[in-house]
Design a protein around this motif. Structure first.
Motif, PDB file in Angstrom:
ATOM      1  N   LYS A   1      39.837  45.915  36.209  1.00  0.00           N
ATOM      2  CA  LYS A   1      38.960  46.850  35.503  1.00  0.00           C
ATOM      3  C   LYS A   1      39.650  48.194  35.294  1.00  0.00           C
ATOM      4  O   LYS A   1      39.443  48.868  34.273  1.00  0.00           O
ATOM      5  CB  LYS A   1      37.655  47.032  36.284  1.00  0.00           C
ATOM      6  N   TYR A   2      40.480  48.576  36.271  1.00  0.00           N
ATOM      7  CA  TYR A   2      41.201  49.848  36.143  1.00  0.00           C
ATOM      8  C   TYR A   2      42.044  49.873  34.867  1.00  0.00           C
ATOM      9  O   TYR A   2      42.183  50.931  34.238  1.00  0.00           O
ATOM     10  CB  TYR A   2      42.094  50.072  37.363  1.00  0.00           C
TER      11      TYR A   2
ATOM     12  N   VAL B   1      34.390  60.002  50.342  1.00  0.00           N
ATOM     13  CA  VAL B   1      35.427  59.197  49.698  1.00  0.00           C
ATOM     14  C   VAL B   1      34.747  58.263  48.697  1.00  0.00           C
ATOM     15  O   VAL B   1      33.866  57.479  49.063  1.00  0.00           O
ATOM     16  CB  VAL B   1      36.212  58.357  50.718  1.00  0.00           C
ATOM     17  N   GLU B   2      35.146  58.376  47.440  1.00  0.00           N
ATOM     18  CA  GLU B   2      34.608  57.495  46.413  1.00  0.00           C
ATOM     19  C   GLU B   2      35.573  56.334  46.219  1.00  0.00           C
ATOM     20  O   GLU B   2      36.750  56.532  45.925  1.00  0.00           O
ATOM     21  CB  GLU B   2      34.405  58.259  45.109  1.00  0.00           C
ATOM     22  N   ALA B   3      35.061  55.140  46.390  1.00  0.00           N
ATOM     23  CA  ALA B   3      35.900  53.951  46.302  1.00  0.00           C
ATOM     24  C   ALA B   3      35.072  52.775  45.803  1.00  0.00           C
ATOM     25  O   ALA B   3      33.908  52.620  46.181  1.00  0.00           O
ATOM     26  CB  ALA B   3      36.503  53.620  47.665  1.00  0.00           C
ATOM     27  N   SER B   4      35.690  51.943  44.978  1.00  0.00           N
ATOM     28  CA  SER B   4      34.998  50.759  44.464  1.00  0.00           C
ATOM     29  C   SER B   4      35.023  49.602  45.448  1.00  0.00           C
ATOM     30  O   SER B   4      34.296  48.632  45.274  1.00  0.00           O
ATOM     31  CB  SER B   4      35.624  50.321  43.134  1.00  0.00           C
TER      32      SER B   4
ATOM     33  N   GLN C   1      38.600  38.451  45.673  1.00  0.00           N
ATOM     34  CA  GLN C   1      38.213  38.432  44.259  1.00  0.00           C
ATOM     35  C   GLN C   1      37.728  39.798  43.801  1.00  0.00           C
ATOM     36  O   GLN C   1      38.027  40.230  42.678  1.00  0.00           O
ATOM     37  CB  GLN C   1      37.127  37.375  44.035  1.00  0.00           C
ATOM     38  N   HIS C   2      36.985  40.481  44.670  1.00  0.00           N
ATOM     39  CA  HIS C   2      36.474  41.803  44.322  1.00  0.00           C
ATOM     40  C   HIS C   2      37.622  42.779  44.064  1.00  0.00           C
ATOM     41  O   HIS C   2      37.604  43.528  43.065  1.00  0.00           O
ATOM     42  CB  HIS C   2      35.589  42.330  45.456  1.00  0.00           C
ATOM     43  N   ILE C   3      38.624  42.771  44.931  1.00  0.00           N
ATOM     44  CA  ILE C   3      39.773  43.665  44.750  1.00  0.00           C
ATOM     45  C   ILE C   3      40.501  43.344  43.452  1.00  0.00           C
ATOM     46  O   ILE C   3      40.851  44.259  42.680  1.00  0.00           O
ATOM     47  CB  ILE C   3      40.725  43.558  45.959  1.00  0.00           C
TER      48      ILE C   3
ATOM     49  N   ARG D   1      38.786  55.259  41.193  1.00  0.00           N
ATOM     50  CA  ARG D   1      38.002  54.630  42.263  1.00  0.00           C
ATOM     51  C   ARG D   1      38.275  53.138  42.371  1.00  0.00           C
ATOM     52  O   ARG D   1      38.159  52.544  43.446  1.00  0.00           O
ATOM     53  CB  ARG D   1      36.503  54.862  42.028  1.00  0.00           C
ATOM     54  N   ASP D   2      38.661  52.533  41.232  1.00  0.00           N
ATOM     55  CA  ASP D   2      38.932  51.094  41.242  1.00  0.00           C
ATOM     56  C   ASP D   2      40.216  50.745  41.982  1.00  0.00           C
ATOM     57  O   ASP D   2      40.435  49.587  42.344  1.00  0.00           O
ATOM     58  CB  ASP D   2      38.995  50.558  39.808  1.00  0.00           C
TER      59      ASP D   2
END
Length: 395
Positions: free
Chosen positions: A139-140, A241-244, A131-133, A147-148
């Protein structure tokens, strides 16, 4: 009649319960849920292959005899002197105890890792990852924040690699649904060790790596995670590394209750057992699965795998039956029969070995599917296998 209590409805606990039923023993099984879930398949649920509820089986569909009782509750502590188990909502007394509560994530003291990463621990956490992915990709579409579309998987062992295989099949479909260019998606697997999949032979690791990178995944091997912050992974000798989405699959340890109760434990919190799978500290307590520190014939600790756990459950049931009926001399030492390791890299591809024979591609994938059917058969025979095969295996 001896009071037998089993703590935990995972692979070891359920196999012990199944065989105790077959042997005609009465017992109480304590589990946090009314269902048994297939832990080794949760990467499929987290990676979007099928609904999470397809990976669980109601315990009452497995234990069908009146000799068994299911208590849905969580264990707080054990009093070995009084032979009682304190639950969140009551207390049970026992003459013999089977401890198979299972594992918790191992974070290796990395700051922020527990707080800011997701993990595949149970049905709900697998559902949360999927669900998060989906939410971040949606959102992207609004923010165009790269990052999304970036996912970091920490750990390139069996769980991490199998999850990666599922993601690299699921994400192109998700992008198509949301009209997102898949080439913008960035999936990175970060591993501190010098190779992936230490459970299989080096040539098969190369096959797995090529399969995943051909699908677009990035394998970053030999890089340590130093710290995790909200939406950021700090690395040793490399740019952050920036990642959501940050998912940790890098290790497990036994539930801390064993150490808290003073059992003799190894560095992963597993309690030392005799060859008969009894605690070295208390012969009335049998310990199985990820909670057991059990050595092989060469003196090396057995790995915390499902095949070892299920075989432990069977041995525990038989030895407990012998002990309860005063036939201690009939107890057998645990001698696991290790059939090899199989890793899925998606629905139709895998790598691994079967009895020392290396397999890859569709053959490995079919072999992995066969292990699911075999487990269902061992757990509940023809009835359960027939009922669950379509739901659990042919997803």
């Amino acid at each position: 009649m001896a009071k037998i209590v089993i703590l935990g409805g995972g692979y070891a606990g359920m196999m012990a319960a199944t065989h105790l039923e077959q042997l005609g023993e009465s017992f109480t099984l304590v589990n946090a849920h009314e269902y048994h879930y297939l832990t080794t398949l949760l990467h499929e649920a987290a990676g979007g292959r099928s609904d999470v509820h397809n990976y669980c089986i109601p315990i009452r569909d497995i234990l069908t005899k009146r000799t068994s009782e299911l208590v849905v509750d969580k264990v707080k502590t054990i009093n070995r002197e009084n032979r009682t188990v304190t639950l969140e909502n009551g207390e049970l007394s026992y003459d013999y105890l089977v401890y198979a509560i299972g594992w918790v994530p191992e974070f290796f003291g990395i700051p922020g890792l527990a707080e800011y990463s997701l993990g595949i621990r149970d049905l709900e956490s697998a559902k949360e990852i999927r669900q998060h992915i989906e939410e971040r990709f949606k959102k992207y579409k609004e923010t165009q924040d790269s990052r999304d579309l970036r996912i970091v998987v920490g750990g390139a062992g069996l769980t991490g690699i199998e999850l990666l295989g599922e993601l690299m099949e699921f994400l192109p479909q998700l992008c198509q649904q949301l009209d997102i260019d898949f080439s913008l998606v960035d999936v990175q697997c970060i591993e501190a060790m010098p190779s992936i999949l230490p459970q299989v032979a080096p040539p098969l690791r190369d096959v797995a790596a090529k399969t995943l990178t051909d699908k677009g995944a990035k394998l970053r091997i030999g890089i340590k995670i130093l710290k995790v912050e909200p939406n950021k992974v700090i690395l040793e000798g490399a740019d952050p590394v920036e990642a959501s989405t940050i998912i940790w699959t890098g290790g497990v340890r036994a539930n801390p209750l064993l150490q808290e109760l003073g059992f003799t434990c190894d560095r992963r919190g597993r309690a030392k057992v005799t060859p008969y799978l009894q605690s070295v500290d208390d012969e009335r307590i049998f310990i199985g699965g990820d909670s057991a520190w059990c050595d092989d014939e060469q003196g090396r600790p057995l790995p915390p795998t499902a095949q070892v756990a299920t075989q432990m459950g069977t041995t525990i049931a038989k030895n407990l039956h012998a002990l309860v009926h005063g036939h201690k001399e009939e107890m057998k030492s645990f001698r696991p029969s290790l059939k090899g390791t199989l890793a899925s890299l998606g629905r139709e591809v895998g790598v691994g070995d079967m009895g020392g024979i290396p397999v890859r591609g569709m053959v490995a994938s079919l072999a992995k599917e066969a292990t699911k059917v075999k487990y269902l058969w061992e757990l509940g025979g023809m009835r359960l296998t027939a009922e669950k095969t379509q739901q659990v295996v042919q997803l």
